[in-house]
Design a protein around this motif. Structure first.
Motif, short mmCIF file in Angstrom:
data_model
loop_
_atom_site.label_atom_id
_atom_site.label_comp_id
_atom_site.label_asym_id
_atom_site.label_seq_id
_atom_site.Cartn_x
_atom_site.Cartn_y
_atom_site.Cartn_z
N GLN A 82 0.85 -1.18 0.00
CA GLN A 82 0.00 0.00 0.00
C GLN A 82 0.88 1.23 0.00
O GLN A 82 1.46 1.59 1.01
N GLY A 83 1.03 1.90 -1.14
CA GLY A 83 1.86 3.07 -1.24
C GLY A 83 1.04 4.34 -1.26
O GLY A 83 1.51 5.37 -1.69
N THR A 84 -0.21 4.27 -0.78
CA THR A 84 -1.11 5.40 -0.90
C THR A 84 -1.29 6.08 0.44
O THR A 84 -1.40 5.43 1.47
N GLN B 11 5.77 6.60 -19.95
CA GLN B 11 5.73 6.81 -18.51
C GLN B 11 7.17 6.86 -17.98
O GLN B 11 8.06 6.21 -18.52
N SER B 12 7.37 7.62 -16.91
CA SER B 12 8.71 7.72 -16.33
C SER B 12 9.12 6.41 -15.69
O SER B 12 8.31 5.74 -15.04
N VAL B 13 10.39 6.06 -15.85
CA VAL B 13 10.97 4.88 -15.21
C VAL B 13 12.30 5.26 -14.58
O VAL B 13 12.95 6.21 -15.00
N ILE B 14 12.68 4.51 -13.55
CA ILE B 14 13.91 4.78 -12.81
C ILE B 14 14.97 3.76 -13.22
O ILE B 14 14.71 2.56 -13.28
N PHE B 15 16.19 4.26 -13.47
CA PHE B 15 17.32 3.39 -13.80
C PHE B 15 18.35 3.32 -12.67
O PHE B 15 19.37 2.66 -12.83
N GLY B 16 18.10 3.97 -11.57
CA GLY B 16 19.04 3.95 -10.46
C GLY B 16 18.99 5.25 -9.69
O GLY B 16 18.57 6.28 -10.22
N CYS B 17 19.41 5.22 -8.42
CA CYS B 17 19.36 6.39 -7.54
C CYS B 17 20.70 6.54 -6.84
O CYS B 17 21.47 5.58 -6.70
N MET C 268 7.76 4.75 -6.00
CA MET C 268 8.14 3.98 -7.18
C MET C 268 7.19 2.80 -7.41
O MET C 268 6.92 2.42 -8.55
N ALA C 269 6.68 2.22 -6.33
CA ALA C 269 5.72 1.13 -6.47
C ALA C 269 4.48 1.61 -7.22
O ALA C 269 3.88 0.87 -8.01
#
Length: 796
Positions: free
Chosen positions: A48-50, A430-436, A605-606
């Motif tokens: 639950q990310g809300t 849609q935006s996606v993450i490749f690393g932080c 991110m979820a």
């Protein structure tokens, strides 16, 4: 006359009572991190990310602690208090397997015998009202805790507090109490003593209070250590009944703090004992609530290491909570955090944050070997740089890593944590993450370290194009680590800077902004750009302006007309989603502990991953409406995602409004393509009949991967009714993520580590180096031969 009451029940503890008794009912002081209260009570399971989610039967949590924190946050939002009513332990290992949390007004008070001793007794307010509200969680065989019972209705009025705020009395931050000390109210005195106890290392409860008989207001409050007094002796009437030994919680401690109200409405410390009869804790992690009319004051006791008081060995590790989902022992209040910040100088993170984050990375890697991370600390064992990327980030990069944006915008605000991230767009735009990463300085060496570690995590595959803000040290690092990557600067960022550098011109001229953006965005050739730029410089007398000179000197890296030969997913040049902007504004500040931020970021991110999954389903089970019965549209609708098909179909329909004029005939033909109502703007389309390749001067396909309306119009002219496979990029197709092998990254990382070991051993001497070099060349030749053999056997 005044009346006195004992308030021992104000801080009862869970004293390891026998929880197998279903009829047991007891109070318990619940604990919650103030930082999570600051984050608008964002407690939830990882599913639950809300925010502000309502509880429901079947809801799952990582741990019993996570369930407790969620229900407390829910209670805080709705407006009631929580206590633990029932628990059940396993008879195998005595571990808790069930918890029931109820409203504090559940049940009824037992009536005491009325012994008339002639004294006037004050009527007590009723605390219990028989409320049925509750939530019960049970641990399932697979380890997670599931809500099995839920009652949301209350039998009394509930009202959320007007505001929840975090309080540290800075005027008394390091002050010790003394007799005669003055406070403006008893709440202020209580706040101070809780903070003092937090700093010293003990827990507090209210022991005595006295009210005025005139208006029932408090005139005296006594606060004591929770180990004050002794536990009552309990007779064992049933000798056959086995009972566990209880650890005594009261030890006769005399420490106390008493304040009384004087005539001038000041509260004075009248009695004080500072000595304790027991050992004090170094860093208790308790949180207390003090209810005062419509305001809830939250006081936390931090686990932050005070480097001024205790010298921690460099190789020691701070305790880390066993369950990341419960956020145990990971949080510090903002005062301790600022103190920790001051101790480590320019670094953004203290010892505890550093150690907690490292332990988290190790735990994630142990759970999944594809989780990559890199860590760098200074001589004080404080974090300077950290990078991480999970399996989803690697998969996203494998499929959509041709165009990457390196987002450093959050570093511009010094109140924000130094967070950066590699992003791109998927086949749904849609935006996606490749690393932080967390990076505390902006030197070339730091960026080289980050880019090299990111490249290793991405299996050594550099991106085709990399978009960043302008930064000289960063640009130098990119040229070293990604020599074959086309580096460009973010056009949106540069235009934003223009509004700052040329603020007066933007205010005084109504046409400057429009003319500048037209020159940048609509110039089809180098010559047109040069002409329009010069015209703007002359018209607004900017020939000596250093900012405009600088922009012109780097035009090849940010003006679109100079970037037509490189794929940048130009159609997806969107800004960061508004939801993520709000997320960072809310939680992304230096007061947030690193692990809390990482957890909240993972929940955000979820949500991205969930939206991608929903769009995948929609693309698979719905079919867009074709605006024309074209065979080409019927063809590509089977391949493209809904989003990309809509873009392609718009280009196709718009192509019908253009006309074509052949200007060169032969094996390689050229055509002028122009819109009927705007014949002055023409595009040159070149078609090679032998190679079956078509190019347009607008270079839309080269930058975005989707054919432009000009080429589509020529296709209609030369009777190309089916789109050649060459022009259907897999990254825009429905099955864009098929064929990804996570094992490839695993194999790459293992070989990389082995290669590093090989280089270290092989360079120890000249003779060893010669042997290592010869052996490596033989091994490399064998690998190439095996690869060629595999390709011959599997031509696909």
């Amino acid at each position: 006359m005044e009346s006195t009451s004992s308030e021992d029940d104000g801080s009862l503890r869970d004293n390891n009572m026998d929880l197998n008794d279903d009829n047991m009912d007891h109070h318990m002081t619940l604990e919650v991190s103030s930082h999570l209260v600051e984050a608008d009570n964002l407690f939830s399971s990882h599913q639950q990310g809300t925010e502000n989610i309502e509880p429901f039967v079947g809801m799952e949590f990582e741990s019993e602690e996570a369930a407790k924190l969620f229900y407390m946050a829910y209670a805080s939002r709705v407006g009631f208090s929580v206590r633990i009513s029932k628990s059940r332990r396993s008879r195998n290992d005595e571990s808790i397997i069930m918890r029931r949390f109820v409203c504090s007004k559940e049940g009824f008070h037992l009536k005491k015998g009325n012994y008339d001793d002639g004294k006037k007794k004050r009527k007590r307010a009723t605390i219990r009202e028989g409320c049925k509200a509750m939530i019960e969680v049970i641990q399932k065989y697979y380890g997670r805790w599931v809500v099995t019972k839920l009652v949301k209705e209350h039998s009394h009025v509930v009202a959320a507090p007007n505001r929840v705020r975090y309080v540290v009395p800075e005027e008394y931050a390091q002050a010790d109490p003394y007799v005669g000390m003055e406070f403006s109210s008893h709440e202020a005195a209580q706040t101070y003593y809780y903070a003092y106890a937090s700093r010293i290392g003990f827990d507090v409860r209210i022991r005595l209070s006295r009210r005025s008989t005139r208006d029932e207001t408090f005139v005296m409050r006594r606060f004591v250590c929770t180990k004050e007094g002794f536990n009552p002796y309990e007779d064992n009437y049933d000798e056959n009944k086995k009972k566990r030994n209880r650890t005594p919680t009261r030890e006769g401690c005399k420490a106390m703090f008493e304040v009384i109200k004087k005539d001038y409405d000041k509260w004075i410390v009248s009695k004080l004992v500072t000595e304790h009869t027991h050992d004090l804790a170094m860093a208790p992690s308790k949180v207390h609530y003090i209810q005062s009319q419509s305001e809830v004051v939250v006081l936390t006791k931090s686990g932050t290491i005070n480097q001024e008081k205790s010298a921690t060995p460099s190789n020691s590790k701070a305790p880390v909570g066993e369950s990341f989902g419960g956020f145990n022992n990971l949080l510090s209040n903002d005062q301790d955090y600022r103190s920790d910040m001051k101790n480590v100088g320019k670094n953004a993170f203290g010892v505890e944050d550093t150690q907690n984050l490292l332990e988290y990375f190790k735990r994630m890697h142990a759970e999944n070997q594809t989780f990559s991370y890199a860590f760098q600390v200074d001589k004080n064992n404080c974090l300077t740089h950290a990078f991480w990327a999970d399996a989803k980030a690697k998969m996203a990069y494998y499929c959509f890593g041709d165009a990457v944006t390196f987002d450093t915008s959050f570093k511009e605000d010094k109140n924000m944590m130094p967070f950066v991230m590699f992003t791109g767009v998927n086949h749904h735009l849609q935006s996606v993450i490749f690393g932080c990463a967390l990076i505390t300085d902006e030197t070339e060496a730091s960026y080289v370290w980050l880019f090299e570690n990111w490249l290793v995590a991405m299996c050594g595959r550099p991106p085709v194009s990399l978009i960043t803000d302008f930064h000289e040290a960063m640009g130098s690092a990119i040229s070293k680590v990604f020599p074959a990557t086309r580096h460009r600067f973010c056009k949106w960022h540069i235009l934003s800077k223009c509004k700052e550098k040329l603020a007066n011109l933007y205010l005084t001229s109504a046409t400057f902004e429009q003319e500048l953006e037209k020159c940048i965005n609509e110039s089809e050739t180098f010559e047109i750009f040069e002409s329009q730029w010069k015209s703007i410089i002359d018209k607004y007398d900017l020939g000596e302006n250093s900012w405009m000179q600088f922009l012109y000197n780097i035009r090849q890296k940010w003006v679109p007309v100079f970037l037509k030969d490189t794929f940048t997913a130009e159609i997806s040049a969107i800004q960061r989603p508004e939801s993520l902007n709000k997320f960072f504004e809310k939680y992304f500040n230096m007061k947030t502990p690193v692990l809390v931020f990482v957890s909240l970021f993972e929940q955000a991110m979820a949500g991205w991953y969930e939206r991608e999954n929903l769009e995948d389903l929609a693309t698979s089970f719905t079919r867009p409406i074709l605006k024309t019965p074209s065979n080409m549209l019927k063809q590509v609708v089977e391949y493209y995602t809904r989003t990309i098909f809509d873009i392609f179909q718009e280009e196709f329909v718009e192509s019908l409004g253009y006309y074509v004029d052949k200007i060169q005939d032969g094996e390689v033909s050229k055509y002028n393509v122009a819109k009927e109502e705007d014949a002055r703007t023409t595009y040159i389309v070149t078609h090679d009949f032998s190679q079956k390749r078509t190019n347009c001067s607008c270079c839309k396909f080269e930058t975005s991967g989707i054919l432009c309306r000009h080429i589509l119009r020529v296709f209609l002219t030369i009777d190309v009714r089916v789109l050649p496979d060459y022009y259907i990029l897999k990254r825009w197709m429905k099955d864009a993520k098929s064929g990804y092998m996570l094992d490839e990254c695993v194999r790459y990382n293992e070989l990389y580590r082995d290669a590093v070991k090989y280089a270290k051993e092989g360079s120890t001497s000249g003779e060893v180096y010669t042997v290592a070099k010869d052996s490596l060349q033989i091994a490399f030749a064998d690998v190439i031969a095996a690869k060629k053999d595999l390709m011959n056997r599997c031509p696909m």
